[in-house]
Design an enzyme around this catalytic site. Sequence first.
Site, PDB file in Angstrom:
ATOM      1  N   ASP A  27       0.911  -1.246  -0.123  1.00 21.01           N
ATOM      2  CA  ASP A  27      -0.281  -0.114  -0.040  1.00 21.01           C
ATOM      3  C   ASP A  27       0.964   1.334   0.120  1.00 21.01           C
ATOM      4  O   ASP A  27       0.384   2.337  -0.607  1.00 21.01           O
ATOM      5  CB  ASP A  27      -0.953   0.036   1.161  1.00 21.01           C
ATOM      6  CG  ASP A  27      -0.467   0.023   2.529  1.00 21.01           C
ATOM      7  OD1 ASP A  27       0.859  -0.590   2.864  1.00 21.01           O
ATOM      8  OD2 ASP A  27      -0.990   0.334   3.375  1.00 21.01           O
ATOM      9  N   GLU A  50       9.749 -10.513  -1.960  1.00 19.30           N
ATOM     10  CA  GLU A  50      10.771  -9.436  -1.913  1.00 19.30           C
ATOM     11  C   GLU A  50      12.129  -9.859  -1.970  1.00 19.30           C
ATOM     12  O   GLU A  50      13.004  -9.407  -2.735  1.00 19.30           O
ATOM     13  CB  GLU A  50      10.728  -8.346  -0.703  1.00 19.30           C
ATOM     14  CG  GLU A  50       9.425  -7.692  -0.830  1.00 19.30           C
ATOM     15  CD  GLU A  50       8.253  -8.363   0.063  1.00 19.30           C
ATOM     16  OE1 GLU A  50       7.119  -7.503  -0.089  1.00 19.30           O
ATOM     17  OE2 GLU A  50       8.240  -9.313   0.272  1.00 19.30           O
ATOM     18  N   HIS A 113       0.626   0.117  10.469  1.00 22.42           N
ATOM     19  CA  HIS A 113       1.059  -1.292  10.206  1.00 22.42           C
ATOM     20  C   HIS A 113       2.362  -1.341   9.370  1.00 22.42           C
ATOM     21  O   HIS A 113       2.652  -0.135   8.985  1.00 22.42           O
ATOM     22  CB  HIS A 113       0.103  -1.938   9.415  1.00 22.42           C
ATOM     23  CG  HIS A 113      -0.222  -1.511   8.044  1.00 22.42           C
ATOM     24  ND1 HIS A 113      -0.803  -0.026   8.029  1.00 22.42           N
ATOM     25  CD2 HIS A 113       0.059  -1.930   6.570  1.00 22.42           C
ATOM     26  CE1 HIS A 113      -0.616   0.049   6.482  1.00 22.42           C
ATOM     27  NE2 HIS A 113      -0.165  -0.789   5.729  1.00 22.42           N
ATOM     28  N   HIS A 114       2.922  -2.364   9.525  1.00 22.69           N
ATOM     29  CA  HIS A 114       4.541  -2.713   8.920  1.00 22.69           C
ATOM     30  C   HIS A 114       5.283  -1.780   9.614  1.00 22.69           C
ATOM     31  O   HIS A 114       6.562  -1.671   9.315  1.00 22.69           O
ATOM     32  CB  HIS A 114       4.478  -2.131   7.526  1.00 22.69           C
ATOM     33  CG  HIS A 114       3.590  -2.919   6.565  1.00 22.69           C
ATOM     34  ND1 HIS A 114       3.259  -4.334   6.819  1.00 22.69           N
ATOM     35  CD2 HIS A 114       3.308  -2.607   5.101  1.00 22.69           C
ATOM     36  CE1 HIS A 114       2.404  -4.680   5.601  1.00 22.69           C
ATOM     37  NE2 HIS A 114       2.368  -3.739   4.988  1.00 22.69           N
ATOM     38  N   GLY A 407      27.325 -16.277  -0.911  1.00 21.04           N
ATOM     39  CA  GLY A 407      26.721 -17.639  -0.919  1.00 21.04           C
ATOM     40  C   GLY A 407      25.398 -18.028  -0.289  1.00 21.04           C
ATOM     41  O   GLY A 407      25.273 -18.971   0.418  1.00 21.04           O
ATOM     42  N   ASP A 434      18.643 -29.405  -5.319  1.00 22.44           N
ATOM     43  CA  ASP A 434      17.394 -29.435  -4.562  1.00 22.44           C
ATOM     44  C   ASP A 434      17.250 -28.717  -3.499  1.00 22.44           C
ATOM     45  O   ASP A 434      16.145 -27.975  -3.222  1.00 22.44           O
ATOM     46  CB  ASP A 434      17.171 -30.988  -4.302  1.00 22.44           C
ATOM     47  CG  ASP A 434      18.055 -31.848  -3.660  1.00 22.44           C
ATOM     48  OD1 ASP A 434      19.174 -31.083  -3.197  1.00 22.44           O
ATOM     49  OD2 ASP A 434      17.765 -32.965  -2.989  1.00 22.44           O
ATOM     50  N   ASN A 461      20.112 -34.713  -5.059  1.00 18.09           N
ATOM     51  CA  ASN A 461      20.903 -35.850  -4.368  1.00 18.09           C
ATOM     52  C   ASN A 461      20.187 -35.740  -2.863  1.00 18.09           C
ATOM     53  O   ASN A 461      20.857 -36.027  -2.046  1.00 18.09           O
ATOM     54  CB  ASN A 461      22.351 -35.377  -4.293  1.00 18.09           C
ATOM     55  CG  ASN A 461      22.543 -33.853  -3.992  1.00 18.09           C
ATOM     56  OD1 ASN A 461      21.798 -33.032  -3.423  1.00 18.09           O
ATOM     57  ND2 ASN A 461      23.566 -33.358  -4.551  1.00 18.09           N
ATOM     58  N   GLY A 463      19.131 -33.520  -0.389  1.00 21.22           N
ATOM     59  CA  GLY A 463      19.374 -32.965   0.727  1.00 21.22           C
ATOM     60  C   GLY A 463      20.749 -32.043   0.303  1.00 21.22           C
ATOM     61  O   GLY A 463      20.820 -31.918  -0.651  1.00 21.22           O
ATOM     62  N   GLU A 467      26.576 -29.503   2.904  1.00 22.29           N
ATOM     63  CA  GLU A 467      26.384 -29.585   4.241  1.00 22.29           C
ATOM     64  C   GLU A 467      26.943 -30.860   4.732  1.00 22.29           C
ATOM     65  O   GLU A 467      27.598 -31.008   5.839  1.00 22.29           O
ATOM     66  CB  GLU A 467      25.107 -29.094   4.876  1.00 22.29           C
ATOM     67  CG  GLU A 467      24.649 -27.894   4.240  1.00 22.29           C
ATOM     68  CD  GLU A 467      25.480 -26.621   4.620  1.00 22.29           C
ATOM     69  OE1 GLU A 467      26.520 -26.716   5.494  1.00 22.29           O
ATOM     70  OE2 GLU A 467      25.123 -25.406   4.410  1.00 22.29           O
TER      71      GLU A 467
END
Length: 567
Positions: A27, A50, A113-114, A407, A434, A461, A463, A467
């Site tokens: 708005d 956003e 608001h916001h 990254g 993925d 793969n 997952g 990591e």
Amino acid sequence: MRMLIGDYLIRRLAEAGISHLFGVPGDFNLSFLEQVEAAPSVSFVGNCNELNAAYAADGYARTAGLCGLVTTLGVGDLGAISGIAGAYAERVPFVHITGIPPLHAVESRALLHHTLADGGYGNIGRCMAEYTVAQARLTPANAVEEIDRVLQACWRERRPVHLQLPSDITHLSIEVPDAPLVLEDSQGDAEQVALAAEHIATRLAAARHPVMILDADVDRFGTASLVADLAERGVIACVATAPAKAVLDETAPYYLGGYVGAASRPDIRELVSQSDCVIGLGLRFTEINTGFFTQKIRPEAFINILAHEVSLAGRSIPAAPMAAVLKALLAKLSPSTRTLPARPATGAASAPGQGDDALTHAALWPRVAAFLREGDVIIGEAGTSNTALLGTAFPQKTRYIAQPIWGAIGYTLPALFGSYMGSPERRHILFIGDGSFQLTVQELSSILRHGQKPIIFLLNNKGYTIERLILGERSRYNDIANWRYAALPHAFDREDKALSLVVERVSELEDALKQAEQADKAVFIELILPEMDAPEALKRFGIAVADYDYGPTGPRNASTQTHAQKG
């Protein structure tokens, strides 16, 4: 001359070369978006959220030039802030315009608001000041000066800027200048530029084995052609850090490959460590650029040509911008009789795997390399895809988009959307994992909605493999839901605008690549890969990260400890 404030902002954006604004309506920005809607020079491109809009603006700016990002106060700004910070880190310029409540509400500290409902309206601006190079809250009194100042800073520093536009001033009339906005790079101080060029020319003339190390600023400040001319005339070997991948023609005789400190190819590592003249071009010593700070460069041999100054063995020469120094250096430099270092021979060995063999990374990437063609825009997601692509030689005139410094996983899908919006004449190819895909998957709908025709390779793969290679190989926190990825283009679009394929075997990959070459629509290829399979460079990277992050007594994967001991 009088104009409405919103119309004047649009005029200045257009004069800066901005034709697209990404974002989400709210708005507080609708009055401005109505003016955008009526303007022939600028188009608003809606995104699913956003954060995706900020990533799209980043991708657009890398291939097509300046653009804008439009959000609404608070929820919109903070939703976009990681994308804005990423652009700051990677030195990518765009203009962030946020619609804020009317000035009377701001000045009376109305609880709207916001906001945090505490009457404060400075918090968002303070947040954005950390990740932009110039900021302003526009008013009828300051709009002319502040719009111009902030746009100039965006161009000069090649980083995001932040403008707050109150909702009740967009349609107010003010006096504006007739003269158009002209964005120009600083030429610096002539004496300082000449001094820097003279010093560098003298060093090069005496050098036996000079080498230039490129970083992202070569691309951001448009100096790649100057660097190529310098390499040719001076017979200077060139290597590139990860952020400068494909900035130079990788088929050129002076280009040797990528530089990552001790993790570089042995001949490159030795060349840099033994060189008597190492010229950095915007070089930043991040852990990604240096293989966790393992670079070996003789301090007395090091020159760093930065965006706005030159560092000569630690001595700073200010007011000596990169482009101006390179031009002056080329004017001084005589052709050299040096010879370039020989590059290791690269045989045309056949790619591993055939027929019904299960697809692996060893089989995938050589076939991908053969699939790439001149002029492609190639986009590599953090982790597996980027690591493999950094080791892949690209054809001429290729553009590579990645985010190695910030990254943020999920960056590349919206960045693809933005880049394609700015350069639809080029073939765009995305490689994304993925786990990363699940963060920003909504923007696939924007790609299809706008009729874009990229080729998307989804590496499934099961997952977060990057990591798992660092820590938690079998831990549940690295697991994700195993979606029916190839079905998503049909779920996001009702008009069958995409060809969807699932590939599990080598023969299926080869067939999919042929279909992708011939398709006149978006292509989505889900690649089923083993959970712990990865390029060897990524496996080594995982071990290095664990060593650096957790220290000698910290936790490790048992399998990676064994791998490290064998290595």
